[in-house]
Design a protein around this motif. Structure first.
Motif, PDB file in Angstrom:
ATOM      1  N   ASN A 130       0.895  -1.329  -0.048  1.00 21.42           N
ATOM      2  CA  ASN A 130      -0.010   0.095  -0.155  1.00 21.42           C
ATOM      3  C   ASN A 130       0.885   1.358   0.186  1.00 21.42           C
ATOM      4  OD1 ASN A 130       0.654   0.713   2.723  1.00 21.42           O
ATOM      5  ND2 ASN A 130      -0.688  -0.704   3.594  1.00 21.42           N
ATOM      6  N   PRO A 131       0.249   2.474  -0.203  1.00 18.24           N
ATOM      7  CA  PRO A 131       1.124   3.678  -0.134  1.00 18.24           C
ATOM      8  C   PRO A 131       2.123   3.932   0.961  1.00 18.24           C
ATOM      9  CG  PRO A 131      -1.010   4.184  -0.913  1.00 18.24           C
ATOM     10  CD  PRO A 131      -1.025   2.635  -0.463  1.00 18.24           C
ATOM     11  N   THR A 132       1.517   3.575   2.194  1.00 15.67           N
ATOM     12  CA  THR A 132       2.366   3.764   3.295  1.00 15.67           C
ATOM     13  C   THR A 132       3.553   2.781   3.471  1.00 15.67           C
ATOM     14  OG1 THR A 132       0.536   4.218   4.636  1.00 15.67           O
ATOM     15  CG2 THR A 132       2.422   3.776   5.952  1.00 15.67           C
ATOM     16  N   CYS A 133       3.260   1.814   2.968  1.00 16.49           N
ATOM     17  CA  CYS A 133       4.483   0.469   2.923  1.00 16.49           C
ATOM     18  C   CYS A 133       5.324   0.731   2.106  1.00 16.49           C
ATOM     19  CB  CYS A 133       3.901  -0.757   2.731  1.00 16.49           C
ATOM     20  SG  CYS A 133       3.067  -1.438   4.284  1.00 16.49           S
ATOM     21  N   THR A 134       4.843   1.358   0.779  1.00 12.90           N
ATOM     22  CA  THR A 134       5.850   1.878  -0.343  1.00 12.90           C
ATOM     23  C   THR A 134       6.698   2.760   0.076  1.00 12.90           C
ATOM     24  OG1 THR A 134       4.208   1.121  -1.913  1.00 12.90           O
ATOM     25  CG2 THR A 134       5.906   2.919  -2.613  1.00 12.90           C
ATOM     26  N   SER A 135       6.375   3.829   1.010  1.00 12.05           N
ATOM     27  CA  SER A 135       7.193   5.081   1.454  1.00 12.05           C
ATOM     28  C   SER A 135       8.131   4.313   2.564  1.00 12.05           C
ATOM     29  CB  SER A 135       6.360   6.037   2.315  1.00 12.05           C
ATOM     30  OG  SER A 135       5.419   6.470   1.422  1.00 12.05           O
ATOM     31  N   ILE A 136       7.753   3.461   3.124  1.00  7.89           N
ATOM     32  CA  ILE A 136       8.897   2.545   4.226  1.00  7.89           C
ATOM     33  C   ILE A 136       9.800   1.967   3.362  1.00  7.89           C
ATOM     34  CG2 ILE A 136       8.931   1.036   5.903  1.00  7.89           C
ATOM     35  CD1 ILE A 136       6.329   1.556   6.882  1.00  7.89           C
ATOM     36  N   TRP A 137       9.206   1.336   2.295  1.00  9.64           N
ATOM     37  CA  TRP A 137      10.418   0.611   1.541  1.00  9.64           C
ATOM     38  C   TRP A 137      11.218   1.460   0.798  1.00  9.64           C
ATOM     39  CZ3 TRP A 137      11.289  -4.283   0.927  1.00  9.64           C
ATOM     40  CH2 TRP A 137      11.975  -4.796  -0.216  1.00  9.64           C
ATOM     41  N   MET A 195      16.278   1.283  11.873  1.00  4.82           N
ATOM     42  CA  MET A 195      14.597   1.349  11.824  1.00  4.82           C
ATOM     43  C   MET A 195      14.271   2.868  12.307  1.00  4.82           C
ATOM     44  SD  MET A 195      12.092  -1.230  13.585  1.00  4.82           S
ATOM     45  CE  MET A 195      13.358  -2.583  13.571  1.00  4.82           C
ATOM     46  N   GLN A 196      14.873   3.230  13.479  1.00  3.37           N
ATOM     47  CA  GLN A 196      14.602   4.446  14.169  1.00  3.37           C
ATOM     48  C   GLN A 196      14.437   5.915  13.159  1.00  3.37           C
ATOM     49  OE1 GLN A 196      13.134   5.003  17.401  1.00  3.37           O
ATOM     50  NE2 GLN A 196      12.930   6.807  16.353  1.00  3.37           N
ATOM     51  N   GLU A 197      15.658   5.651  12.211  1.00  8.56           N
ATOM     52  CA  GLU A 197      15.785   6.656  11.159  1.00  8.56           C
ATOM     53  C   GLU A 197      14.468   6.924  10.094  1.00  8.56           C
ATOM     54  OE1 GLU A 197      20.425   7.265  10.574  1.00  8.56           O
ATOM     55  OE2 GLU A 197      19.396   5.582   9.404  1.00  8.56           O
ATOM     56  N   VAL A 198      13.798   5.522  10.053  1.00 10.60           N
ATOM     57  CA  VAL A 198      12.621   5.270   9.192  1.00 10.60           C
ATOM     58  C   VAL A 198      11.616   5.563   9.997  1.00 10.60           C
ATOM     59  CG1 VAL A 198      11.254   3.618   8.039  1.00 10.60           C
ATOM     60  CG2 VAL A 198      13.773   3.465   7.762  1.00 10.60           C
ATOM     61  N   ILE A 199      11.572   5.422  11.297  1.00  8.88           N
ATOM     62  CA  ILE A 199      10.289   5.733  12.064  1.00  8.88           C
ATOM     63  C   ILE A 199      10.181   7.346  12.149  1.00  8.88           C
ATOM     64  CG2 ILE A 199       9.552   6.044  14.657  1.00  8.88           C
ATOM     65  CD1 ILE A 199      10.513   2.998  14.713  1.00  8.88           C
ATOM     66  N   ASP A 200      11.412   7.873  12.415  1.00  9.16           N
ATOM     67  CA  ASP A 200      11.497   9.290  12.348  1.00  9.16           C
ATOM     68  C   ASP A 200      11.071  10.097  11.092  1.00  9.16           C
ATOM     69  OD1 ASP A 200      12.591   9.306  15.098  1.00  9.16           O
ATOM     70  OD2 ASP A 200      14.586   9.479  14.355  1.00  9.16           O
ATOM     71  N   GLU A 201      11.429   9.539  10.124  1.00  5.72           N
ATOM     72  CA  GLU A 201      11.049  10.069   8.724  1.00  5.72           C
ATOM     73  C   GLU A 201       9.587  10.025   8.441  1.00  5.72           C
ATOM     74  OE1 GLU A 201      11.974   9.895   3.955  1.00  5.72           O
ATOM     75  OE2 GLU A 201      13.598   9.512   5.453  1.00  5.72           O
ATOM     76  N   MET A 202       8.820   8.731   8.869  1.00  4.82           N
ATOM     77  CA  MET A 202       7.422   8.389   8.740  1.00  4.82           C
ATOM     78  C   MET A 202       6.757   9.315   9.672  1.00  4.82           C
ATOM     79  SD  MET A 202       6.991   6.284   6.383  1.00  4.82           S
ATOM     80  CE  MET A 202       8.752   7.169   5.401  1.00  4.82           C
ATOM     81  N   ILE A 203       6.979   9.473  10.823  1.00  4.08           N
ATOM     82  CA  ILE A 203       6.425  10.470  11.733  1.00  4.08           C
ATOM     83  C   ILE A 203       6.309  11.900  11.206  1.00  4.08           C
ATOM     84  CG2 ILE A 203       6.591  11.581  13.986  1.00  4.08           C
ATOM     85  CD1 ILE A 203       7.397   8.710  15.225  1.00  4.08           C
ATOM     86  N   ASN A 237      -0.818   8.713  15.605  1.00  2.00           N
ATOM     87  CA  ASN A 237      -0.181   8.650  16.654  1.00  2.00           C
ATOM     88  C   ASN A 237       1.358   7.913  16.494  1.00  2.00           C
ATOM     89  OD1 ASN A 237       0.571   6.420  18.822  1.00  2.00           O
ATOM     90  ND2 ASN A 237      -1.201   7.389  19.666  1.00  2.00           N
ATOM     91  N   LYS A 238       2.217   8.457  17.276  1.00  2.00           N
ATOM     92  CA  LYS A 238       3.576   8.203  17.097  1.00  2.00           C
ATOM     93  C   LYS A 238       3.931   6.691  17.401  1.00  2.00           C
ATOM     94  CE  LYS A 238       5.320  12.927  17.387  1.00  2.00           C
ATOM     95  NZ  LYS A 238       6.159  13.895  18.351  1.00  2.00           N
ATOM     96  N   THR A 239       3.247   6.297  18.565  1.00  4.29           N
ATOM     97  CA  THR A 239       3.467   4.900  18.844  1.00  4.29           C
ATOM     98  C   THR A 239       2.843   3.891  17.933  1.00  4.29           C
ATOM     99  OG1 THR A 239       3.302   5.864  21.140  1.00  4.29           O
ATOM    100  CG2 THR A 239       2.878   3.334  20.695  1.00  4.29           C
ATOM    101  N   ASP A 240       1.695   4.202  17.296  1.00  5.19           N
ATOM    102  CA  ASP A 240       1.185   3.493  16.333  1.00  5.19           C
ATOM    103  C   ASP A 240       2.096   3.465  14.897  1.00  5.19           C
ATOM    104  OD1 ASP A 240      -0.992   2.834  17.861  1.00  5.19           O
ATOM    105  OD2 ASP A 240      -2.294   4.349  16.986  1.00  5.19           O
ATOM    106  N   ILE A 241       2.626   4.414  14.565  1.00  8.84           N
ATOM    107  CA  ILE A 241       3.242   4.671  13.498  1.00  8.84           C
ATOM    108  C   ILE A 241       4.691   3.579  13.711  1.00  8.84           C
ATOM    109  CG2 ILE A 241       5.108   5.850  12.073  1.00  8.84           C
ATOM    110  CD1 ILE A 241       2.697   8.149  12.547  1.00  8.84           C
ATOM    111  N   ALA A 242       5.146   3.940  14.782  1.00  7.73           N
ATOM    112  CA  ALA A 242       6.611   3.061  15.245  1.00  7.73           C
ATOM    113  C   ALA A 242       6.039   1.558  15.378  1.00  7.73           C
ATOM    114  CB  ALA A 242       6.999   3.384  16.588  1.00  7.73           C
ATOM    115  N   LYS A 243       4.987   1.067  15.742  1.00 11.61           N
ATOM    116  CA  LYS A 243       4.660  -0.168  15.810  1.00 11.61           C
ATOM    117  C   LYS A 243       4.244  -0.870  14.403  1.00 11.61           C
ATOM    118  CE  LYS A 243       2.181  -0.159  20.375  1.00 11.61           C
ATOM    119  NZ  LYS A 243       0.784  -0.511  21.041  1.00 11.61           N
TER     120      LYS A 243
END
Length: 60
Positions: A5-12, A21-29, A35-41
């Protein structure tokens, strides 16, 4: 066949070059509202599954 999906494509796309992983979390936030916790999970789950299935690999 695997589709993202579009969100997973961004992560990819973040993982196209080595990132922690923390860099990716920060970028996606910064890119998505929510919710930051949900995004990180979600990123942790995606990353764990991608590693398990051999779609990503850990590097030093």
């Amino acid at each position: 066949m695997i589709t993202l999906n579009p969100t997973c494509t961004s992560i990819w796309k973040c993982y196209q070059k080595p990132h922690t992983m923390q860099e990716v979390i920060d970028e996606m936030i910064h890119s998505y509202f929510g919710n930051k916790t949900d995004i990180a999970k979600d990123i942790c789950r995606f990353t764990s599954e991608a590693l398990y299935y051999g779609l990503l690999k850990e590097v030093d």
